[in-house]
Motif scaffolding. Structure first.
Motif, mmCIF file in Angstrom:
data_model
loop_
_atom_site.group_PDB
_atom_site.id
_atom_site.type_symbol
_atom_site.label_atom_id
_atom_site.label_comp_id
_atom_site.label_asym_id
_atom_site.label_seq_id
_atom_site.Cartn_x
_atom_site.Cartn_y
_atom_site.Cartn_z
ATOM 1 N N HIS A 118 -27.528 62.742 -73.989
ATOM 2 C CA HIS A 118 -26.537 62.330 -73.804
ATOM 3 C C HIS A 118 -27.432 59.988 -73.937
ATOM 4 O O HIS A 118 -26.497 59.442 -74.835
ATOM 5 N N GLY A 119 -28.759 60.248 -74.314
ATOM 6 C CA GLY A 119 -28.765 59.105 -75.509
ATOM 7 C C GLY A 119 -28.435 58.962 -76.222
ATOM 8 O O GLY A 119 -28.451 57.553 -76.961
ATOM 9 N N GLN A 120 -28.206 60.400 -76.901
ATOM 10 C CA GLN A 120 -28.098 59.652 -78.314
ATOM 11 C C GLN A 120 -26.706 59.556 -78.720
ATOM 12 O O GLN A 120 -26.200 58.690 -79.270
ATOM 13 N N HIS A 121 -25.767 59.813 -77.216
ATOM 14 C CA HIS A 121 -24.518 59.841 -77.017
ATOM 15 C C HIS A 121 -24.344 58.519 -77.010
ATOM 16 O O HIS A 121 -23.203 58.282 -77.898
ATOM 17 N N GLU A 122 -24.699 57.888 -76.636
ATOM 18 C CA GLU A 122 -24.833 56.610 -76.267
ATOM 19 C C GLU A 122 -25.067 55.453 -77.304
ATOM 20 O O GLU A 122 -24.313 54.276 -77.717
ATOM 21 N N LYS A 123 -26.067 55.679 -78.180
ATOM 22 C CA LYS A 123 -26.617 55.313 -79.192
ATOM 23 C C LYS A 123 -25.587 55.392 -80.460
ATOM 24 O O LYS A 123 -25.077 54.473 -80.937
ATOM 25 N N ARG A 124 -24.905 56.322 -80.864
ATOM 26 C CA ARG A 124 -23.066 56.392 -81.674
ATOM 27 C C ARG A 124 -22.186 56.108 -81.036
ATOM 28 O O ARG A 124 -22.219 55.357 -82.083
ATOM 29 N N THR A 125 -21.729 56.228 -79.468
ATOM 30 C CA THR A 125 -21.286 54.882 -78.946
ATOM 31 C C THR A 125 -21.057 53.350 -79.039
ATOM 32 O O THR A 125 -20.435 52.360 -79.342
ATOM 33 N N GLY A 126 -22.314 53.353 -79.161
ATOM 34 C CA GLY A 126 -23.311 51.762 -78.907
ATOM 35 C C GLY A 126 -23.024 51.096 -77.974
ATOM 36 O O GLY A 126 -22.738 50.020 -77.465
ATOM 37 N N SER A 127 -22.498 51.242 -76.799
ATOM 38 C CA SER A 127 -22.262 52.181 -75.340
ATOM 39 C C SER A 127 -22.969 51.995 -74.104
ATOM 40 O O SER A 127 -22.805 53.348 -74.520
ATOM 41 N N HIS A 128 -22.923 51.467 -72.782
ATOM 42 C CA HIS A 128 -23.312 52.355 -71.858
ATOM 43 C C HIS A 128 -22.446 53.280 -70.972
ATOM 44 O O HIS A 128 -21.465 52.701 -70.810
ATOM 45 N N ASP A 129 -23.239 54.728 -70.994
ATOM 46 C CA ASP A 129 -21.028 55.347 -70.667
ATOM 47 C C ASP A 129 -21.584 54.925 -69.232
ATOM 48 O O ASP A 129 -22.652 55.554 -68.456
ATOM 49 N N GLU A 130 -20.550 55.041 -68.336
ATOM 50 C CA GLU A 130 -20.870 54.434 -66.938
ATOM 51 C C GLU A 130 -20.394 55.748 -66.541
ATOM 52 O O GLU A 130 -21.002 56.121 -65.253
ATOM 53 N N ASN A 131 -20.117 56.702 -67.357
ATOM 54 C CA ASN A 131 -19.491 58.319 -66.431
ATOM 55 C C ASN A 131 -20.299 59.736 -66.805
ATOM 56 O O ASN A 131 -19.865 60.666 -67.565
ATOM 57 N N TRP A 132 -21.401 58.785 -66.799
ATOM 58 C CA TRP A 132 -22.571 59.306 -66.918
ATOM 59 C C TRP A 132 -22.609 60.924 -66.507
ATOM 60 O O TRP A 132 -22.741 62.075 -67.491
ATOM 61 N N ALA A 133 -22.555 61.081 -65.262
ATOM 62 C CA ALA A 133 -22.972 62.348 -64.806
ATOM 63 C C ALA A 133 -22.064 63.156 -65.196
ATOM 64 O O ALA A 133 -21.741 64.590 -64.864
ATOM 65 N N ASP A 134 -20.217 62.649 -65.135
ATOM 66 C CA ASP A 134 -19.726 63.813 -66.077
ATOM 67 C C ASP A 134 -20.050 64.660 -66.856
ATOM 68 O O ASP A 134 -19.411 65.625 -66.840
ATOM 69 N N TRP A 135 -20.729 63.484 -67.999
ATOM 70 C CA TRP A 135 -20.578 64.098 -69.477
ATOM 71 C C TRP A 135 -22.145 64.740 -68.890
ATOM 72 O O TRP A 135 -21.951 66.142 -69.525
ATOM 73 N N TYR A 136 -23.545 65.186 -68.449
ATOM 74 C CA TYR A 136 -24.473 65.574 -67.956
ATOM 75 C C TYR A 136 -23.612 67.221 -67.744
ATOM 76 O O TYR A 136 -24.229 67.536 -67.920
ATOM 77 N N ALA A 137 -22.710 67.016 -66.786
ATOM 78 C CA ALA A 137 -22.126 68.342 -65.972
ATOM 79 C C ALA A 137 -21.722 68.961 -67.231
ATOM 80 O O ALA A 137 -21.404 69.934 -67.722
ATOM 81 N N ASP A 138 -19.990 68.113 -68.391
ATOM 82 C CA ASP A 138 -19.696 69.112 -68.855
ATOM 83 C C ASP A 138 -21.117 69.837 -70.145
ATOM 84 O O ASP A 138 -20.784 71.201 -70.153
ATOM 85 N N TYR A 139 -22.433 69.024 -70.506
ATOM 86 C CA TYR A 139 -22.630 68.702 -71.291
ATOM 87 C C TYR A 139 -23.418 70.501 -70.849
ATOM 88 O O TYR A 139 -23.999 71.597 -71.641
ATOM 89 N N ILE A 140 -23.836 69.936 -69.305
ATOM 90 C CA ILE A 140 -24.883 71.592 -69.258
ATOM 91 C C ILE A 140 -23.767 72.931 -69.495
ATOM 92 O O ILE A 140 -24.678 73.689 -69.529
ATOM 93 N N VAL A 141 -22.707 73.013 -68.882
ATOM 94 C CA VAL A 141 -21.735 74.256 -68.305
ATOM 95 C C VAL A 141 -21.357 74.249 -69.655
ATOM 96 O O VAL A 141 -21.168 75.726 -70.023
ATOM 97 N N ARG A 142 -21.229 73.454 -70.811
ATOM 98 C CA ARG A 142 -20.987 73.994 -72.190
ATOM 99 C C ARG A 142 -22.588 74.594 -72.236
ATOM 100 O O ARG A 142 -21.746 75.565 -73.347
ATOM 101 N N GLU A 143 -22.912 74.258 -72.269
ATOM 102 C CA GLU A 143 -24.530 74.697 -73.212
ATOM 103 C C GLU A 143 -24.853 75.876 -72.473
ATOM 104 O O GLU A 143 -25.483 76.890 -73.255
ATOM 105 N N GLN A 144 -24.925 75.982 -71.195
ATOM 106 C CA GLN A 144 -25.338 77.558 -70.678
ATOM 107 C C GLN A 144 -24.314 78.661 -70.814
ATOM 108 O O GLN A 144 -24.685 80.036 -71.152
ATOM 109 N N ALA A 145 -22.771 78.015 -71.528
ATOM 110 C CA ALA A 145 -22.048 79.090 -71.773
ATOM 111 C C ALA A 145 -21.941 79.437 -73.386
ATOM 112 O O ALA A 145 -20.948 80.424 -73.558
ATOM 113 N N GLY A 146 -21.914 78.730 -74.481
ATOM 114 C CA GLY A 146 -22.204 78.886 -75.520
ATOM 115 C C GLY A 146 -21.101 78.162 -76.009
ATOM 116 O O GLY A 146 -20.981 78.400 -77.079
#
Length: 229
Positions: free
Chosen positions: A196-224
């Motif tokens: 997520h830190g790398q994601h914010e660097k790419r977008t150049g802005s703070h992601d207020e919706n970080w919780a949903d981003w975390y959840a999406d990342y974790i679900v996708r990672e575990q499911a491959g």
């Protein structure tokens, strides 16, 4: 590490029909001294589920590794296999170093981390590296499925820690995302935080919706599945 090929036709057309669940419940391991084996697996910190006997004729002991849905049994007149002949018994861990540290702290010997390299066949005592030779140290890229450590019980039954942080595609349905321990969930959160830190660097802005981003990342990672960018 060599990847074993699969039938692409089968991979491309998985069954859409869910039949009866087939849940692997028990792995039988052959031992020569039942009480010695019981003491060893108790020392590992595994849960003792059963110790049943019928006089001097038969005895069965069941242990379950932490977070595992599958158990092991051993005992007297449980199997005709030669004691110590079980090899390549995989224990999947999310943090190889933490797993090694735990059993070292219990006074049990475990190998240094290693990974598979090349396609040269290993020796007869190491048939579980899929034809690869052992290379010292964890996988340099720390790729999922690629880093190992090994240990044995008193009879020589061989166990492997394998570090898996992200499953291959299709191995876990997104709706089945689960964690078997607090440390496993914490590891997933740490990896999501870095990404997520790398994601914010790419977008150049703070992601207020970080919780949903975390959840999406974790679900996708575990499911491959492909990870969010």
């Amino acid at each position: 590490m060599t990847v074993v090929g699969t039938d692409r036709e089968i991979d491309a057309k998985p069954s859409k029909v869910r039949g009866v669940d087939l849940k692997l419940e028990i792995v039988v391991i052959p031992v020569s001294d039942v009480d010695r084996a019981k003491a060893f697996y108790a020392r590992l910190g595994w849960r003792l589920d059963a110790d049943f006997a019928s006089g001097d004729v038969w005895r069965v002991i069941q242990f379950t590794p932490p977070g595992s849905a599958c158990s092991v049994i051993f005992g007297k007149n449980v199997t005709a296999a030669a004691p110590g002949s079980a090899r390549g018994l995989y224990l999947i861990v999310s943090d190889l170093e933490a797993a090694r540290k735990d059993i070292l702290g219990r006074g049990i010997e475990v190998s240094e981390p290693f990974h598979g390299g090349g396609d040269v066949h290993a020796g007869p005592d190491e048939p579980y590296l899929f034809g690869s030779v052992r290379v010292n140290g964890a996988d340099p890229t720390r790729g999922s499925y690629s880093s190992f450590a090994s240990f044995s019980d008193p009879d020589g039954n061989g166990w492997l820690f394998q570090e898996v942080t992200a499953r291959l595609p299709g191995r876990i349905a997104a709706s089945d995302t689960t964690f078997t321990s607090q440390s496993e969930l914490a590891g997933a959160l740490r990896r999501a935080a870095v990404a997520h830190g790398q994601h914010e660097k790419r977008t150049g802005s703070h992601d207020e919706n970080w919780a949903d981003w975390y959840a999406d990342y974790i679900v996708r990672e575990q499911a491959g599945q492909p990870l969010p960018s």
